[in-house]
Design a protein around this motif. Structure first.
Motif, mmCIF file in Angstrom:
data_model
loop_
_atom_site.group_PDB
_atom_site.id
_atom_site.type_symbol
_atom_site.label_atom_id
_atom_site.label_comp_id
_atom_site.label_asym_id
_atom_site.label_seq_id
_atom_site.Cartn_x
_atom_site.Cartn_y
_atom_site.Cartn_z
ATOM 1 N N ALA A 122 38.663 42.613 12.348
ATOM 2 C CA ALA A 122 39.835 43.024 13.113
ATOM 3 C C ALA A 122 39.810 42.413 14.508
ATOM 4 N N VAL A 160 45.420 40.550 11.822
ATOM 5 C CA VAL A 160 44.433 41.623 11.689
ATOM 6 C C VAL A 160 44.441 42.163 10.261
ATOM 7 N N SER A 161 45.630 42.468 9.756
ATOM 8 C CA SER A 161 45.731 43.014 8.412
ATOM 9 C C SER A 161 45.203 42.020 7.369
ATOM 10 N N VAL A 191 34.718 45.309 8.887
ATOM 11 C CA VAL A 191 36.096 45.632 9.262
ATOM 12 C C VAL A 191 36.269 45.456 10.766
ATOM 13 N N VAL A 222 41.246 41.593 7.762
ATOM 14 C CA VAL A 222 40.458 42.701 7.211
ATOM 15 C C VAL A 222 40.458 42.621 5.682
ATOM 16 N N PHE A 223 41.618 42.303 5.118
ATOM 17 C CA PHE A 223 41.744 42.200 3.658
ATOM 18 C C PHE A 223 40.869 41.069 3.111
ATOM 19 N N LEU A 272 45.566 46.212 4.716
ATOM 20 C CA LEU A 272 44.635 46.836 5.659
ATOM 21 C C LEU A 272 43.776 47.885 4.949
ATOM 22 N N TRP A 307 51.706 45.229 4.523
ATOM 23 C CA TRP A 307 50.804 45.228 5.693
ATOM 24 C C TRP A 307 49.777 46.348 5.564
#
Lengths: 179, 193
Positions: free
Chosen positions: B30, A57-58, B26, A61-62, B10, B6
């Motif tokens: 996600a 996820v991190s 986003v 998104v990045f 984000l 991390w």
């Protein structure tokens, strides 16, 4: 080179043949033992799931935000400062992506190879870099996560140091070998 | 450090998306990433069960110990804290061999197995042991003799010589791995004193 390719091709079929046959000859109850071992696969998979999701996820998104281009832009002067040609700057997104995400890095490398040509400097450099290091950050979180390690100590620094050395040597050896 | 990286990825991603006027990205990223995590884990459960099943056979037949004893001397001095016939050594050797041969999906199960074995000999269960760190340094900087995926990409892009990067790749990995091993060794020795 051909021999190594052949070994890679035969390795798995041979293991699948030899291990069960030899184990059977040594009186191991092959099927039952296999199933007992396989059960661990499920447990391990479930255990690493939260770490996978957290990381993906991190990273997702990045990467999808386009932040990589901006970070690469910032790093460009640093690259020049280290004495590298500014042409090398095209490699920065790959260098950042490589420790984070395997599929992401492959995507960037493929794009670079197609954009600059496989036999261009950037193409060769991207190929070398892609093959020469692993997704350090990702491997660490998943491997440590699978056994419940919370404190990594110097593991991440060591892994990233190896990646940095890989990058520097890649630039050097590609220039040396082909130009 | 992991927590910080991390969070940084984000937050940077969200801010950049907002500045670019694509904040909805986003949400999509996600959700997509969370789904991907499940997909990867489920795929991994398949190959992992296969390899851990085989590994159990090899263990019960005594092969893993045999491998550890055969190749152990070569890597044992990198893992001074392990017992000479530690089952972790066998799994480590299998993982490194799979990596060298470029068998990525066999390497991961062996690697996770190695971590489990190393954890059994770890006196502090939530802190990484020196042996684990050495193993991961080897694992992430390990040489792949045939980087098959990237050769495939080069082939598709009509390279005149798709395999010409094998040599440069081996040199680059070799150097990265050597530095990782040496630095790891130095850190371990300094901490012991």
């Amino acid at each position: 080179m051909r021999i190594i390719a052949e070994i890679s091709r035969w390795a798995i079929p041979l293991l699948l043949l030899l291990i069960p046959v030899l184990a059977y000859l040594r009186n191991v109850p092959v099927y039952e033992s296999f199933v007992a071992g396989a059960e661990e696969g499920f447990k391990t998979g479930v255990r690493i799931l939260p770490f996978l999701i957290g990381m993906l996820v991190s990273i997702g998104v990045f990467v999808d935000s386009g932040a990589l281009d901006i970070v690469s832009h910032w790093l460009q002067p640093l690259f020049g400062f280290l004495g590298f040609d500014s042409n090398f700057a095209a490699i920065i997104p790959l260098a950042i992506m490589r420790p984070l995400s395997g599929s992401g890095a492959l995507g960037v490398a493929t794009q670079l190879i197609n954009q600059y040509g496989p036999d261009s400097f950037i193409g060769r450099l991207a190929s070398t870099l892609q093959g020469s290091t692993d997704t350090t950050f990702f491997v660490l979180t998943v491997y440590f996560g699978s056994v419940g390690i919370k404190k990594y100590r110097y593991a991440l620094k060591l892994g990233l140091l190896a990646d940095l050395i890989g990058l520097i040597v890649s630039v050097w050896i590609v220039s040396k070998t082909f130009y | 450090m992991v927590n910080l990286i991390w969070l940084l990825m984000l937050v940077t991603g969200i801010i950049v998306s907002a500045l670019n006027g694509h904040i909805e990205n986003v949400t999509v990223s996600a959700m997509k990433a969370a789904e991907l995590g499940v997909e990867v884990a489920i795929e991994l459960i398949g190959v992992m069960s296969l390899w851990l099943g085989l590994m159990r056979l090899a263990e019960e037949a005594g092969f893993v110990k045999g491998i550890a004893r055969l190749f152990g001397p070569a890597i044992r001095h990198l893992f001074p804290s392990l017992k000479p016939d530690s089952p972790a050594l066998g799994a480590i050797i299998m993982n490194l061999s799979a990596n060298i041969l470029g068998l990525g999906n066999a390497a991961t199960p062996f690697g996770l197995k190695a971590m489990q074995e190393l954890q059994k000999e770890n006196p502090t269960p939530d802190v990484a042991s020196p042996a684990m760190i050495t193993f991961l340094a080897l694992n992430t900087s390990c040489i792949t003799l045939i980087p098959a995926t990237i050769i495939g990409v080069r082939l598709k892009a009509n390279s005149a010589n798709p395999t010409e990067i094998i040599g440069t790749t081996i040199v680059a990995t070799g150097c990265a791995m050597s530095v990782a091993i040496i630095v790891d060794y130095l850190i371990r020795h300094r901490r012991k004193k």
